[in-house]
Design an enzyme around this catalytic site. Structure first.
Site, PDB file in Angstrom:
ATOM      1  N   ASP A 156       0.827  -1.211   0.000  1.00 42.84           N
ATOM      2  CA  ASP A 156       0.000   0.000   0.000  1.00 42.84           C
ATOM      3  C   ASP A 156       0.861   1.260   0.000  1.00 42.84           C
ATOM      4  OD1 ASP A 156      -2.401   1.365  -0.004  1.00 42.84           O
ATOM      5  OD2 ASP A 156      -2.659   1.304   2.172  1.00 42.84           O
ATOM      6  N   ASN A 185     -10.640  -2.588  -5.842  1.00 43.01           N
ATOM      7  CA  ASN A 185      -9.857  -1.580  -6.561  1.00 43.01           C
ATOM      8  C   ASN A 185     -10.467  -1.173  -7.910  1.00 43.01           C
ATOM      9  OD1 ASN A 185      -6.681  -2.793  -5.247  1.00 43.01           O
ATOM     10  ND2 ASN A 185      -7.870  -1.026  -4.581  1.00 43.01           N
TER      11      ASN A 185
HETATM   12  C1  IPE Z   1      -5.313  -2.784  -0.417  1.00 45.37           C
HETATM   13  O1  IPE Z   1      -4.995  -1.439  -0.524  1.00 45.37           O
HETATM   14  C2  IPE Z   1      -5.219  -3.440  -1.760  1.00 45.37           C
HETATM   15  C3  IPE Z   1      -3.863  -3.598  -2.297  1.00 45.37           C
HETATM   16  C4  IPE Z   1      -2.762  -3.226  -1.744  1.00 45.37           C
HETATM   17  C5  IPE Z   1      -3.807  -4.243  -3.583  1.00 45.37           C
HETATM   18  P1  IPE Z   1      -6.120  -0.305  -0.720  1.00 45.37           P
HETATM   19  O2  IPE Z   1      -5.401   0.969  -0.770  1.00 45.37           O
HETATM   20  O3  IPE Z   1      -6.971  -0.657  -1.867  1.00 45.37           O
HETATM   21  O4  IPE Z   1      -6.974  -0.469   0.607  1.00 45.37           O
HETATM   22  P2  IPE Z   1      -7.899   0.573   1.351  1.00 45.37           P
HETATM   23  O5  IPE Z   1      -8.893   1.082   0.341  1.00 45.37           O
HETATM   24  O6  IPE Z   1      -7.037   1.669   1.862  1.00 45.37           O
HETATM   25  O7  IPE Z   1      -8.517  -0.206   2.458  1.00 45.37           O
HETATM   26  C1  IPE Z   2      -1.413   0.309  -3.357  1.00 49.97           C
HETATM   27  O1  IPE Z   2      -1.226   1.685  -3.347  1.00 49.97           O
HETATM   28  C2  IPE Z   2      -1.575  -0.256  -4.740  1.00 49.97           C
HETATM   29  C3  IPE Z   2      -2.946  -0.708  -5.063  1.00 49.97           C
HETATM   30  C4  IPE Z   2      -3.955  -0.696  -4.247  1.00 49.97           C
HETATM   31  C5  IPE Z   2      -3.163  -1.212  -6.394  1.00 49.97           C
HETATM   32  P1  IPE Z   2      -2.436   2.703  -3.323  1.00 49.97           P
HETATM   33  O2  IPE Z   2      -2.791   3.040  -4.724  1.00 49.97           O
HETATM   34  O3  IPE Z   2      -3.558   2.182  -2.508  1.00 49.97           O
HETATM   35  O4  IPE Z   2      -1.762   3.944  -2.630  1.00 49.97           O
HETATM   36  P2  IPE Z   2      -2.472   4.941  -1.599  1.00 49.97           P
HETATM   37  O5  IPE Z   2      -3.011   4.102  -0.491  1.00 49.97           O
HETATM   38  O6  IPE Z   2      -3.535   5.644  -2.344  1.00 49.97           O
HETATM   39  O7  IPE Z   2      -1.359   5.815  -1.163  1.00 49.97           O
HETATM   40 MG    MG Z   3      -4.103   2.395  -0.592  1.00 50.82          MG
END
Ligand code: IPE
Ligand code: IPE
Ligand code: MG
Length: 238
Positions: A8, A56
């Protein structure tokens, strides 16, 4: 040892630097190679990376498209190398909404690397722990309906065996980068007794050195699994 990583913080990493979110995803994708490479020496024989959740898809279309492009690129660029490095690659999640060419590459890579032995790399894409349980329930219900399984014989092993991870390979440790304190639908069944580690650094900043530190901390913990494990000091007291 099986480690799951919720990768994340790519978006925040980029936004903080005035870059588009996709640049963060790109940097994040580049981190994967180093972490996979470092794993065997750190005692990790199974690594499960959460790449894209069932939730996502709610993101802006261009971000989803960009992530799919990166995923396609990762498969193309690392296809041969993963096999040469003796990595067994598996995919967790429901592939059906993914593009046909990506699905094909996933199948080919799974098949090509199936007998590799250095490390198992599970890539969770369009993965959700709840969705996985729904799909497992459907498979089990079909067996019952077809007369191949008795309701009374359904136990924890039955459920584990029908999950994407197959035969109950639960993560010993789940690491989440970027400071959020939640699992976001990752390994809902398998995480029942996993140790959890939350690190402040975002995924693009997650280095093998930091990985080693998190693993050292994990190794200092006592896992009781509901039992009471006497400490060495307690034993010598008695
Ligand atoms: C979890 O991260 C999914 C992945 C890392 C693929 P998200 O960024 O999607 O999760 P939330 O929305 O903060 O819970
Ligand atoms: C994790 O990084 C990657 C995926 C969920 C695909 P994020 O895209 O969730 O990054 P933040 O949480 O917005 O910083
Ligand atoms: Mg995230």
């Amino acid at each position: 040892m099986h480690v799951g990583i919720i990768m994340d913080g790519n978006g925040r990493w980029a936004t903080k630097r005035g870059l588009p979110r996709l640049m963060g995803h790109k940097r994040g994708a580049n981190r994967v190679k180093d972490i996979v490479k470092a794993s065997p020496d750190l005692g990790v024989d199974t690594l499960t990376l959460y790449a894209f959740s069932t939730e996502n898809w709610k993101r802006a279309a261009h971000e989803v498209e960009g992530l799919m492009k990166l995923f396609r690129g990762y498969l193309q660029n690392h296809f041969v190398e993963l096999n040469e490095k003796n990595v067994r690659v598996r995919f967790l999640g429901d592939p059906s909404p993914l593009a046909a060419d990506i699905r094909k590459q996933m199948e080919l890579l799974t098949d090509l690397t199936k007998d590799n032995t250095l490390i198992t790399l599970n890539i969770a894409i369009n993965y959700g722990g709840r969705d996985e349980l729904v799909r497992a329930t459907r498979k089990i219900a079909t067996l019952v309906k077809d007369g191949a399984l008795d309701v009374a014989d359904i136990n924890e092993d039955t459920i584990s065996a029908h999950l994407d991870t197959l035969q109950g390979d639960d993560p010993d440790l789940i690491i989440r980068t970027a400071g959020e304190l939640r699992l976001s639908n990752f390994m809902t069944w398998q995480s029942a007794y996993s140790e959890l580690a939350f690190v402040e650094k975002s995924w693009p900043e997650f280095t093998p050195k930091l990985f080693a530190e998190v693993l050292a901390d994990y190794r200092s913990r006592t896992r009781q699994f509901g039992a009471v494990i006497p400490k060495t000091a307690d034993i010598s007291d008695t």
